[in-house]
Design an enzyme around this catalytic site. Structure first.
Site, PDB file in Angstrom:
ATOM      1  N   ASP A  77      17.384  34.897  61.800  1.00  0.00           N
ATOM      2  CA  ASP A  77      17.535  35.542  60.443  1.00  0.00           C
ATOM      3  C   ASP A  77      17.009  34.619  59.317  1.00  0.00           C
ATOM      4  O   ASP A  77      16.414  34.856  58.434  1.00  0.00           O
ATOM      5  CB  ASP A  77      18.925  36.074  60.221  1.00  0.00           C
ATOM      6  CG  ASP A  77      19.386  37.505  60.968  1.00  0.00           C
ATOM      7  OD1 ASP A  77      18.201  37.967  61.677  1.00  0.00           O
ATOM      8  OD2 ASP A  77      20.402  37.675  60.972  1.00  0.00           O
ATOM      9  N   ASN A 150      18.577  37.529  50.480  1.00  0.00           N
ATOM     10  CA  ASN A 150      20.071  37.563  51.038  1.00  0.00           C
ATOM     11  C   ASN A 150      21.073  37.394  49.780  1.00  0.00           C
ATOM     12  O   ASN A 150      21.819  38.254  49.528  1.00  0.00           O
ATOM     13  CB  ASN A 150      20.330  36.585  52.153  1.00  0.00           C
ATOM     14  CG  ASN A 150      20.555  37.060  53.575  1.00  0.00           C
ATOM     15  OD1 ASN A 150      20.111  38.357  53.684  1.00  0.00           O
ATOM     16  ND2 ASN A 150      21.014  36.234  54.577  1.00  0.00           N
ATOM     17  N   TYR A 193      26.608  34.995  54.494  1.00  0.00           N
ATOM     18  CA  TYR A 193      27.410  33.962  53.705  1.00  0.00           C
ATOM     19  C   TYR A 193      28.699  34.628  52.779  1.00  0.00           C
ATOM     20  O   TYR A 193      29.810  34.437  52.661  1.00  0.00           O
ATOM     21  CB  TYR A 193      26.639  32.853  52.668  1.00  0.00           C
ATOM     22  CG  TYR A 193      27.418  31.796  52.251  1.00  0.00           C
ATOM     23  CD1 TYR A 193      28.748  31.273  52.999  1.00  0.00           C
ATOM     24  CD2 TYR A 193      27.207  31.040  50.882  1.00  0.00           C
ATOM     25  CE1 TYR A 193      29.397  30.275  52.307  1.00  0.00           C
ATOM     26  CE2 TYR A 193      27.850  30.090  50.533  1.00  0.00           C
ATOM     27  CZ  TYR A 193      28.947  29.549  51.131  1.00  0.00           C
ATOM     28  OH  TYR A 193      29.655  28.379  50.756  1.00  0.00           O
ATOM     29  N   SER A 194      28.241  35.679  52.058  1.00  0.00           N
ATOM     30  CA  SER A 194      29.124  36.503  51.279  1.00  0.00           C
ATOM     31  C   SER A 194      30.626  36.974  52.030  1.00  0.00           C
ATOM     32  O   SER A 194      31.534  36.863  51.890  1.00  0.00           O
ATOM     33  CB  SER A 194      28.604  37.623  50.336  1.00  0.00           C
ATOM     34  OG  SER A 194      29.494  38.488  49.886  1.00  0.00           O
ATOM     35  N   ALA A 215      36.123  29.908  47.966  1.00  0.00           N
ATOM     36  CA  ALA A 215      37.399  28.966  47.689  1.00  0.00           C
ATOM     37  C   ALA A 215      38.037  28.803  46.285  1.00  0.00           C
ATOM     38  O   ALA A 215      38.219  27.940  45.885  1.00  0.00           O
ATOM     39  CB  ALA A 215      37.324  27.783  48.536  1.00  0.00           C
TER      40      ALA A 215
END
Length: 295
Positions: A77, A150, A193-194, A215
């Protein structure tokens, strides 16, 4: 409608020496069809060094300087994301050949490539339009392509301290995130990543963006979904006086106080899909979504 005399621009992962058999198969299939093959220069050098092609045997191009009917991304990807940044606004449809592990975007395996190529020549395929996020700054320009297929991630740099990200939507103040970062994701990137930061899975082409903190300091901060017609404005404060902007993983260092404006890009990325490809099937099979771990 069947097609002949097609031109293919090849992009690939230069770190996959162990995939030589699969690369040979893809090249052999294209040559058998009589296709015109253009190879991105860096990838061509890799193929020559790996003795997968002979010296001077292929046409090459640099960066985005090509014209082709299709772009083929040979890797995972990440390679497809890099291919999309090089294709840019050319609107060249991209076929992702998976030579990595997961292959959520690049969903054609090397063994399935001959059948996928036959389908292209028959015209038996569909093209999905995927939205991108465009990033603009009020200061120094970003390196490389300013658009993300993305996600765009705003991240702390070189310090254990959090950063503060003042966020407005269409000029209306939303909140100031106190966190290690913030991920602004398209539906395409919602499973990347989300998702690893607790963001929602969003079905492609739904016309929204998600904002997910990395975080966060406060438990009250939750992901939020907004229309992709919105303009997101971000201003970052940091103890190190710098922060990172990662556009599909391509990072640039920015000075504290820089204002970023994120909006939907004026063009789309076109991704080739086979007729038998189904998003929810891919979600279940590759992401193990909804799997009962007791079974």
């Amino acid at each position: 409608m069947s097609q002949t005399n097609l031109t293919f621009a090849l992009f690939g992962n230069i770190y996959q020496h162990e995939k030589s058999a699969a690369i040979r198969q893809v090249l052999a299939c294209l040559e058998e069809k009589g296709a015109r093959i253009l190879i991105e220069e860096e990838y061509c050098d890799f193929l020559r060094c790996s003795e997968l092609i002979g010296p001077g045997s292929m046409e090459t191009f640099c960066g985005s300087q090509f014209s082709a009917d299709f772009a083929i991304s040979m890797g995972g990807d990440g390679t497809l994301l890099r291919t999309a940044s090089q294709v840019g606004s050319r609107l060249t449809p991209i076929l992702g050949v998976n030579m990595g592990r997961l292959g959520f975007l690049a969903d054609v395996s090397a063994k399935d490539f001959p059948a996928a190529l036959d389908a292209l020549y028959r015209g038996d395929y569909s093209v999905e339009d995927r939205a991108l996020i465009q990033v603009e700054t009020d200061g120094e320009p970003l390196d490389g392509c300013p658009c993300a297929l993305n996600d765009v991630a705003i991240l702390k740099r070189d310090t254990a301290s959090m950063i503060s990200i003042r966020t407005s939507i269409n000029g209306d103040y939303l909140t100031t995130y106190q966190a290690d970062g913030l991920v602004i994701s398209t539906p395409t990137g919602s499973t990347a990543y989300s998702l690893s930061n607790g963001g929602p899975i969003i079905v492609p082409r739904t016309g929204v963006l998600s904002l997910t903190a990395v975080a966060p300091h406060s438990l009250n901060v939750r992901p939020i979904v907004i229309p992709d017609s919105a303009v997101v404005e971000l201003t970052v404060s940091s103890r190190s006086h710098t922060f990172l902007v990662a556009i599909d993983g391509r990072s640039s260092k920015m000075p504290e106080g820089t204002t970023l404006r994120l909006s939907r890009a004026p063009y789309m990325v076109k991704v080739v899909k086979r007729p038998d490809t189904r998003y929810f099937s891919t979600l279940r099979e590759k992401m193990m979504w909804g799997a009962d771990t007791r079974m």
